[in-house]
Each structure stands twice: as C-alpha cells, then as structure tokens.
Design a protein around this motif. Structure first.
Motif, short mmCIF file in Angstrom:
data_model
loop_
_atom_site.label_atom_id
_atom_site.label_comp_id
_atom_site.label_asym_id
_atom_site.label_seq_id
_atom_site.Cartn_x
_atom_site.Cartn_y
_atom_site.Cartn_z
N GLN A 202 8.33 3.55 11.09
CA GLN A 202 8.89 2.43 11.82
C GLN A 202 10.41 2.39 11.74
OE1 GLN A 202 6.65 0.37 13.61
NE2 GLN A 202 5.36 2.08 12.95
N MET A 203 11.01 3.27 10.95
CA MET A 203 12.46 3.27 10.80
C MET A 203 13.15 4.04 11.92
SD MET A 203 12.53 4.07 6.70
CE MET A 203 14.31 4.30 6.73
N PHE A 204 12.40 4.88 12.64
CA PHE A 204 13.00 5.74 13.66
C PHE A 204 12.89 5.09 15.03
CE2 PHE A 204 11.38 8.48 10.28
CZ PHE A 204 12.54 9.18 9.94
N PRO A 205 13.90 5.21 15.86
CA PRO A 205 13.81 4.66 17.23
C PRO A 205 12.82 5.45 18.07
CG PRO A 205 15.83 5.93 16.96
CD PRO A 205 15.20 5.83 15.59
N ARG B 116 -8.95 4.70 -4.52
CA ARG B 116 -7.85 5.43 -5.10
C ARG B 116 -8.04 6.91 -4.79
NH1 ARG B 116 -7.11 2.89 -11.25
NH2 ARG B 116 -6.62 0.74 -10.58
N PHE B 117 -7.01 7.55 -4.30
CA PHE B 117 -7.08 8.97 -3.98
C PHE B 117 -5.69 9.57 -4.13
CE2 PHE B 117 -6.62 6.49 -0.11
CZ PHE B 117 -5.51 7.05 0.51
N ARG B 118 -5.65 10.87 -4.25
CA ARG B 118 -4.40 11.57 -4.45
C ARG B 118 -3.56 11.49 -3.17
NH1 ARG B 118 -4.86 17.50 -6.78
NH2 ARG B 118 -5.78 16.21 -8.45
N GLY B 119 -2.30 11.14 -3.33
CA GLY B 119 -1.40 11.02 -2.18
C GLY B 119 -1.45 9.67 -1.50
N LYS B 120 -2.07 8.67 -2.13
CA LYS B 120 -2.18 7.34 -1.52
C LYS B 120 -0.81 6.72 -1.32
CE LYS B 120 -4.10 2.74 -2.47
NZ LYS B 120 -4.98 1.95 -3.37
N ARG B 121 0.04 6.79 -2.32
CA ARG B 121 1.37 6.20 -2.21
C ARG B 121 2.21 6.93 -1.17
NH1 ARG B 121 4.55 2.73 -4.83
NH2 ARG B 121 6.80 3.08 -4.85
N VAL B 122 2.09 8.24 -1.14
CA VAL B 122 2.84 9.02 -0.14
C VAL B 122 2.39 8.65 1.27
CG1 VAL B 122 3.34 11.35 0.68
CG2 VAL B 122 3.21 10.89 -1.77
N PHE B 123 1.09 8.45 1.42
CA PHE B 123 0.57 8.08 2.74
C PHE B 123 1.11 6.73 3.20
CE2 PHE B 123 -2.68 5.77 5.18
CZ PHE B 123 -2.77 6.60 6.30
N THR B 124 1.05 5.73 2.33
CA THR B 124 1.53 4.40 2.71
C THR B 124 3.03 4.40 3.00
OG1 THR B 124 1.74 3.87 0.36
CG2 THR B 124 -0.29 3.21 1.46
N VAL B 125 3.79 5.12 2.19
CA VAL B 125 5.23 5.20 2.44
C VAL B 125 5.53 5.94 3.74
CG1 VAL B 125 7.42 6.11 1.57
CG2 VAL B 125 5.82 5.01 0.00
N SER B 126 4.77 6.98 4.03
CA SER B 126 4.96 7.72 5.27
C SER B 126 4.64 6.87 6.48
CB SER B 126 4.10 8.99 5.27
OG SER B 126 4.43 9.82 4.18
N VAL B 127 3.57 6.09 6.39
CA VAL B 127 3.20 5.19 7.49
C VAL B 127 4.29 4.17 7.75
CG1 VAL B 127 1.60 3.36 8.16
CG2 VAL B 127 0.72 5.50 7.25
N LEU B 128 4.83 3.61 6.67
CA LEU B 128 5.87 2.60 6.83
C LEU B 128 7.19 3.21 7.30
CD1 LEU B 128 6.63 -0.37 6.51
CD2 LEU B 128 7.19 0.10 4.12
N SER B 129 7.49 4.43 6.87
CA SER B 129 8.77 5.05 7.22
C SER B 129 8.85 5.42 8.69
CB SER B 129 9.01 6.29 6.36
OG SER B 129 8.01 7.28 6.61
#
Length: 291
Positions: free
Chosen positions: A125-128, A110-123
C-alpha cells in the motif's frame, strides 16, 4: 436570598455557547460547500445544452429531462454500465473470498514466514498505483503472445488488475478484525465436531459480517471509479463507465448537460449501496479498533 433553583447550572465541562454557535455556523458552511457541486450537477443535468454552455445560471430557465434520455444514445452507456458491474462485482467477490481465507489463516495459525507475509501485504500500500501500470501491461501482453489468453483488453485482465489494489488492504483489514473475534468461539466449534472450515463459516464469518461488508464496499468502490488502468487495459468493447464518460466530449462540442446526467446515473449504485450498508460499514471500520 437568591433563588438558585430558577437559574440552570451549566456543567463545568460543557463548552460555552459561543463555541456551539461557531460550530453550527462552520458545519452549515461546510455542508453548503459539500452540497454545492451536487446542486450544480443536478441543475445542469436538467438544462438544455445552450443554457449550460452559455453563462451559468443558478436557476434553470427551462427544465427538461431530455439529457437523461440522450445519454444512452450519445455513447453506449448501457454496455459500459454492464462492464462496470461485471468487473466491479467479480473483483469484489474474488477479493472478499480470498481475503477471508488468507486473513483467517494468518489470524489463527502459526507458520514460517507469517510476519514477512503480513509486512509484505501492508508494504504494497506504500507504492502508487501508477507504478504498476507498465509492468502489468507488459505482463498481460506477453501472456497473450505466449499462451493466447487475452488478458489485455478483457474483463478478466481488468479484474486481476483491481485485485492487486483491493486484495492487500482487504487481507490486512480482515486480519485485524478476525483477531478481535474471541478464539474461544473457534475452540467451541471444534469441540462440537466442526473442522477448521466449519468453524470459519459457521462461527467466525457470522461474527465478522461488519468487517467483511466494509471490505466488500471498499473493493467495489475501488473498482467502480478507477480511471487510469481502465483507460489503458480496456478497448471499445470492455470500456467501463469511468472511462466511457469521456465519450460525451468530442472535438466539436462538449455535452455538459449529458455529462452531468450520466455522472448522476453512475453514482446511483454506489450511493444506494453505501446507504444500505452504512451501519455495517461503520461497525466494520471501528469494531476492530474498539475491541
């Protein structure tokens, strides 16, 4: 009195026989539709050029292996082959190694910004992919002008380019797979005297081999068959197979039989690797969801 033992009873949940025959016919037609391009490639690669350029025939009038000999002379296919192996292999190794460490950290700590990191990694894949073509081109050119490090037109630049595609998906996929590995295994390894890295490489990685293999296959196939960035980020020396196949088309003629032969040769490493790692690939893609 009717003999009911002689007549087999159909399960109430079993599909009707008509549905089974429709499914068989549909699957047969689908298989033929899928294998038809493969047959055209194989038959065209065994024909002289005049037979391929003229009216198409399902059965070749003359069978020759000369196109498989000429593909290495018409274009420097061996050099393109080496470039593709180096680029795809390096991109795969780097993607797997970085993804293992990143996914393990996200899955176990657990670390600060964990959720932001995972969402950023997944996002990402949304761009061509074409959206990143011009920015990466400008970045590589500016880095080369400022530091003298030639990323544009080099294998290293192409490897970094493919990492931007394969690494986010690899991290995201391994996070889900590491989450399915019981944490009790890590705790048992720590109790036995292993550190975090020891628990990772001695316990978690062996348990996650199918997922790691699936990530490696995905990263390799992404780098092996990519055309757009390879056509812009390479030159005559670093050109890969996907772009090098265009060399069989000239202003005067198109060597269709050699294109088909080269396409089959290019497909051999991917097909062979997929067949050898198929059971790991299927397990890696499904195990996380099942667990």
């Amino acid at each position: 009195m009717r003999d009911t033992a002689a007549t087999p009873h159909r399960s109430p949940t079993a599909p009707p026989r008509s549905f089974l025959w429709i499914r068989r016919i549909f699957l047969t037609l689908l298989t033929g539709f899928v294998l038809l391009p493969v047959y055209v490639m194989v038959s065209s690669s065994l024909k002289p050029l005049q037979d391929v350029s003229s009216k198409f025939r399902w059965l070749p009038s003359e069978v020759t292996l000369q196109p498989y000999v000429d593909i290495w002379k018409t274009v420097p296919l061996a050099r393109y082959f080496v470039n593709s192996l180096v680029v795809a292999g390096a991109a795969t190794v780097c993607s797997v190694v970085i993804a293992v460490f990143a996914a393990y950290a996200v899955s176990r700590y657990r670390f600060r910004g964990k959720r932001v990191f995972t969402v950023s990694v997944l996002s990402t894949q949304m761009f061509p992919g074409i959206l990143f073509l011009l920015p990466l081109f400008l970045i590589y050119v500016n880095i080369g002008n400022a530091t003298g490090i030639a990323l544009f037109g080099s294998r290293a630049g192409l490897i970094l380019t493919y990492l931007t595609f394969s690494l986010p998906f690899s991290v995201w996929m391994l996070i889900g797979y590491f989450d399915s590995v019981p944490r009790d295994l890590d705790e048992a390894a720590l109790v036995d005297g292993c550190g975090p890295l020891g628990a990772l490489f001695r316990v978690v990685v062996p348990a996650a081999v199918p997922g790691i293999v699936a990530v490696a296959v995905y990263a390799f196939m992404t780098a092996w068959g990519e055309v757009l960035f390879a056509s812009v980020m390479t030159n005559d020396t670093t050109r890969t197979l996907a772009v090098g196949l265009q060399g069989y088309s000239t202003q005067n003629d198109v060597y269709w039989n050699q294109i088909m032969a080269a396409s089959l040769v290019v497909s051999v490493p991917v097909v062979a690797g997929f067949l050898l790692l198929q059971r790991y690939l299927v397990a890696g893609l499904t195990a996380g969801a099942v667990k």
